[in-house]
Design an enzyme around this catalytic site. Structure first.
Site, mmCIF file in Angstrom:
data_model
loop_
_atom_site.group_PDB
_atom_site.id
_atom_site.type_symbol
_atom_site.label_atom_id
_atom_site.label_comp_id
_atom_site.label_asym_id
_atom_site.label_seq_id
_atom_site.Cartn_x
_atom_site.Cartn_y
_atom_site.Cartn_z
ATOM 1 N N GLU A 69 43.114 48.135 47.327
ATOM 2 C CA GLU A 69 42.825 47.062 48.281
ATOM 3 C C GLU A 69 44.026 46.671 49.111
ATOM 4 O O GLU A 69 43.890 46.204 50.219
ATOM 5 C CB GLU A 69 42.219 45.852 47.581
ATOM 6 C CG GLU A 69 43.114 45.268 46.520
ATOM 7 C CD GLU A 69 42.495 44.033 45.898
ATOM 8 O OE1 GLU A 69 41.378 44.142 45.390
ATOM 9 O OE2 GLU A 69 43.127 42.988 45.928
ATOM 10 N N GLY A 113 41.241 41.400 43.053
ATOM 11 C CA GLY A 113 40.375 42.572 42.891
ATOM 12 C C GLY A 113 40.559 43.258 41.560
ATOM 13 O O GLY A 113 39.964 44.315 41.321
HETATM 14 O O1 0RQ Z 1 56.910 33.537 37.502
HETATM 15 O O2 0RQ Z 1 57.238 33.693 39.923
HETATM 16 O O3 0RQ Z 1 57.921 31.641 38.656
HETATM 17 O O4 0RQ Z 1 59.184 33.815 38.361
HETATM 18 O O5 0RQ Z 1 54.392 34.900 36.481
HETATM 19 O O6 0RQ Z 1 55.321 37.488 37.067
HETATM 20 O O7 0RQ Z 1 56.485 39.360 35.943
HETATM 21 O O8 0RQ Z 1 57.069 38.802 38.374
HETATM 22 O O9 0RQ Z 1 54.881 39.862 37.700
HETATM 23 O O10 0RQ Z 1 54.786 39.765 40.283
HETATM 24 O O11 0RQ Z 1 53.774 41.612 38.868
HETATM 25 O O12 0RQ Z 1 52.752 39.300 38.920
HETATM 26 C C1 0RQ Z 1 49.696 38.741 36.922
HETATM 27 C C2 0RQ Z 1 50.841 37.144 38.438
HETATM 28 C C3 0RQ Z 1 51.910 39.349 37.820
HETATM 29 C C4 0RQ Z 1 49.950 39.336 39.357
HETATM 30 C C5 0RQ Z 1 50.597 38.618 38.131
HETATM 31 C C6 0RQ Z 1 55.212 34.421 35.400
HETATM 32 C C7 0RQ Z 1 56.563 35.029 35.675
HETATM 33 C C8 0RQ Z 1 56.641 34.891 37.184
HETATM 34 C C9 0RQ Z 1 54.980 36.618 38.099
HETATM 35 P P1 0RQ Z 1 57.895 33.137 38.702
HETATM 36 P P2 0RQ Z 1 56.056 38.892 37.289
HETATM 37 P P3 0RQ Z 1 54.086 40.192 39.030
HETATM 38 C C10 0RQ Z 1 44.634 43.394 43.296
HETATM 39 C C11 0RQ Z 1 45.044 42.991 41.962
HETATM 40 C C12 0RQ Z 1 46.131 38.965 39.447
HETATM 41 C C13 0RQ Z 1 45.498 39.537 40.692
HETATM 42 C C14 0RQ Z 1 45.450 41.021 40.679
HETATM 43 C C15 0RQ Z 1 48.594 38.759 39.723
HETATM 44 C C16 0RQ Z 1 55.212 35.173 37.622
HETATM 45 O O13 0RQ Z 1 49.799 40.689 39.065
HETATM 46 O O14 0RQ Z 1 48.494 37.755 40.405
HETATM 47 O O15 0RQ Z 1 45.704 41.691 39.702
HETATM 48 N N1 0RQ Z 1 47.504 39.413 39.247
HETATM 49 N N2 0RQ Z 1 45.093 41.562 41.800
HETATM 50 O O16 0RQ Z 1 57.571 34.319 34.998
HETATM 51 C C17 0RQ Z 1 54.369 32.377 31.574
HETATM 52 C C18 0RQ Z 1 53.614 34.448 30.810
HETATM 53 C C19 0RQ Z 1 53.934 35.008 32.083
HETATM 54 C C20 0RQ Z 1 54.474 34.141 33.049
HETATM 55 C C21 0RQ Z 1 54.274 36.161 33.881
HETATM 56 N N3 0RQ Z 1 53.104 35.201 29.838
HETATM 57 N N4 0RQ Z 1 53.847 33.143 30.616
HETATM 58 N N5 0RQ Z 1 54.690 32.834 32.802
HETATM 59 N N6 0RQ Z 1 54.661 34.905 34.140
HETATM 60 N N7 0RQ Z 1 53.836 36.244 32.618
HETATM 61 C C22 0RQ Z 1 45.310 42.680 44.479
HETATM 62 C C23 0RQ Z 1 44.563 41.470 44.941
HETATM 63 O O17 0RQ Z 1 43.716 41.020 44.310
HETATM 64 C C24 0RQ Z 1 44.854 40.838 46.218
#
Ligand code: 0RQ
Length: 507
Positions: free
Chosen positions: A293, A387
């Site tokens: 996407e 997505g």
């Molecule tokens: O926090 O931004 O304050 O530092 O979450 O985490 O490790 O940088 O990972 O940028 O790959 O994002 C799931 C959010 C991961 C994303 C998610 C905190 C961490 C950090 C980001 P800060 P990372 P990423 C198709 C696919 C859902 C939509 C999707 C997402 C921030 O992949 O939004 O998949 N996915 N769409 O500190 C507390 C935990 C944590 C945590 C991470 N266990 N506890 N905080 N964080 N794990 C595309 C579309 O749909 C458009």
């Protein structure tokens, strides 16, 4: 600039953003373009925010419902959130000001699968759409619209809304013309027909968007960049995650479950997903395809070095460096990228037929493979499911990945029970952290738990997880998916109370 507006009727409707925004009144449902910071309207939402601010100052309430493709940018989500101009937002966001208000309980948010949005609008689930505000790259002589850097739900918004406001953005490369494939064959049940898309590069639609000129109440000219936020450079954890994934793909090829051509790749949003794409380039693959996407920087690199032959998506999500690269080589990318409506880029039927390899980020997974993509401690939204569910449920392979810890090592990404479920254990085939990769296919719940704890958990949390699992297997209420219900969510409670999942004595 009006060479971008090549139809006289639309030229006659050119107006200022402020005048256009006057068509939007309190309580309206406004459907806007925009997907992962690309192709969103840049002027009208800000003009609208100014009107809301005036209303606020006069003690009047001015709030609207805002529907988009996915996330937008400070000029739309940020501007409207800061003046408390939205009462409802759907289907995906990643804006700090919006997130703050959702988590404060002052803005309602409906987080839904991105493939569902258009059809739910057609089913009437969101009520009447009053106004569509859609960014385009140009208007052709015949009145059709050259889509912008995302297609999202624009086809549906233009068809469903009573009134249409167009923003024609001359910052968008004119060469976008021809990169889109807008499918007009969707119908409502029970009259639906198969979607005859058999390969990621099949064209099944039209290069432009149709609009009824009588509905167009305003055309606003803009020259403004997309969001283009930078990605963090891949860190050691992301590189290791990518390495595990590459080893896994080789293993699948050795087993005869994949060929060197793999299957169409889907890669989610975020830093990890972007880094994994970079890692794929080192795997020596050539001529692959992507049916995804979002096109992030990593995907441009793969196209450039031939790892990818082509990519189908609904939107770009590029960093400033990525947009520079795209603009400098737009003719190269034009023949290799197709942008489709999100109901087609994320369509379950098509994803299942093509056999996508779905690779998405996660917040946390539990020992049985349930995945939380959206909520911190079960209550605070991060972005949304986006997505990820469309692809995970329907892909040939569904992979979820994350570092094994967050917040400086205080929080485990592998927990006894997830605090919110976006993807159930039934949809998760593979979990990856920098510690290792757990292939959960063909495993029963207790086997899955053993594998996840052994391969994915951080060594600091592994003994605690093992201890939990051992006691659950001894004292649980049932032995199919053993849990200690009073304790299963205690890790999250500890994090809320102390900021850490580590036991107080060692924290
Ligand atoms: O926090 O931004 O304050 O530092 O979450 O985490 O490790 O940088 O990972 O940028 O790959 O994002 C799931 C959010 C991961 C994303 C998610 C905190 C961490 C950090 C980001 P800060 P990372 P990423 C198709 C696919 C859902 C939509 C999707 C997402 C921030 O992949 O939004 O998949 N996915 N769409 O500190 C507390 C935990 C944590 C945590 C991470 N266990 N506890 N905080 N964080 N794990 C595309 C579309 O749909 C458009």
């Amino acid at each position: 600039m009006s060479e971008r507006i090549r139809h006289p009727l639309f030229r006659d409707r050119i107006t200022s953003a402020a005048e256009a925004a006057a068509a939007i009144r309190p309580g309206m449902t406004v459907a806007m373009s925009g997907f992962t910071g690309a192709g969103y309207p840049k002027a009208v939402p800000q003009a609208l925010a100014a009107r809301v601010e005036q209303a606020n100052a006069a003690g009047e309430r001015f709030r609207i419902k805002v529907l988009t493709g996915a996330s937008t940018a400070p000029e739309l989500d940020g501007a409207l959130a800061k003046v408390e101009g939205m009462e409802l937002r759907l289907p995906y966001q990643s804006d700090p000001a919006v997130r703050e208000r959702i988590n404060a309980g002052t803005l309602d948010y409906i987080d839904i699968h991105l493939s569902h949005v258009a059809q739910h609008a057609w089913f009437g689930f969101f009520g009447k759409l009053d106004v569509a505000v859609v960014e385009v790259a140009g208007i052709r002589e015949d009145g059709s619209l050259v889509p912008s850097s995302s297609v999202g739900n624009n086809k549906t918004w233009l068809e469903q809304a009573d009134k249409v406001i167009l923003e024609v953005n001359s910052w968008q490369p004119a060469a976008l013309d021809g990169m889109h494939d807008v499918y007009y064959g969707t119908a409502l049940p029970p009259h639906r027909k198969p979607i005859l898309l058999e390969h990621p590069d099949d064209r099944i639609g039209e290069p432009s968007l149709r609009v009824d000129p009588d509905k167009v109440v305003a055309v606003v000219e803009t020259h403004a960049p997309d969001r283009n936020s930078a990605f963090s450079p891949p860190d050691e954890a992301s590189r290791r995650i990518a390495g595990h994934l590459l080893d896994f793909l080789s293993h699948e090829i050795d087993r005869g479950r994949l060929t060197r051509g793999l299957l169409p790749l889907q890669s989610g949003v975020g830093n990890i997903a972007n880094a994994v794409l970079g890692g794929l380039a080192e795997g020596g693959y050539q001529g692959l395809t992507a049916y995804t996407e979002v096109i992030q920087d990593g995907m441009l690199e793969l196209l450039k070095n031939g790892t990818l032959r082509m990519a189908s998506a609904t939107s770009f999500s590029l960093s400033p460096a990525g947009i520079e690269e795209f603009n400098a080589n737009v003719d190269f990318y034009r023949s290799r990228i197709l942008l489709r409506p999100q109901e087609i880029s994320n369509h379950p039927e098509v994803i299942r037929r093509l056999g996508c390899i779905a690779m998405n980020g996660m917040i946390e997974a539990d020992i049985y493979g349930n995945v939380n993509s959206t909520h911190i401690a079960g209550s605070r939204i991060m972005n949304g499911i986006g997505g990820s569910g469309d692809f995970a449920r329907n892909g040939y392979l569904s992979v979820f990945m994350s570092p094994s810890t967050a917040r400086g090592g205080q929080v485990s990404g592998i927990v006894p029970m997830v605090s919110h479920v976006d993807h159930t254990e039934h949809d998760t085939m593979v979990l990856v952290t920098e510690q290792g990769l757990a292939d959960l296919r063909g495993l029963a719940p207790r086997q899955r738990a053993k594998r996840v704890i052994e391969t994915c958990a951080h060594p600091d949390f592994r003994p605690m997880l093992q201890d939990y699992f051992d006691r659950a297997c001894r004292d649980g209420h049932g032995m199919h998916t053993p849990h200690l219900l009073g304790e299963a969510l205690s890790w999250h409670q500890r994090m809320v109370e102390t900021g850490s999942m580590r036991p107080a004595a060692t924290g």
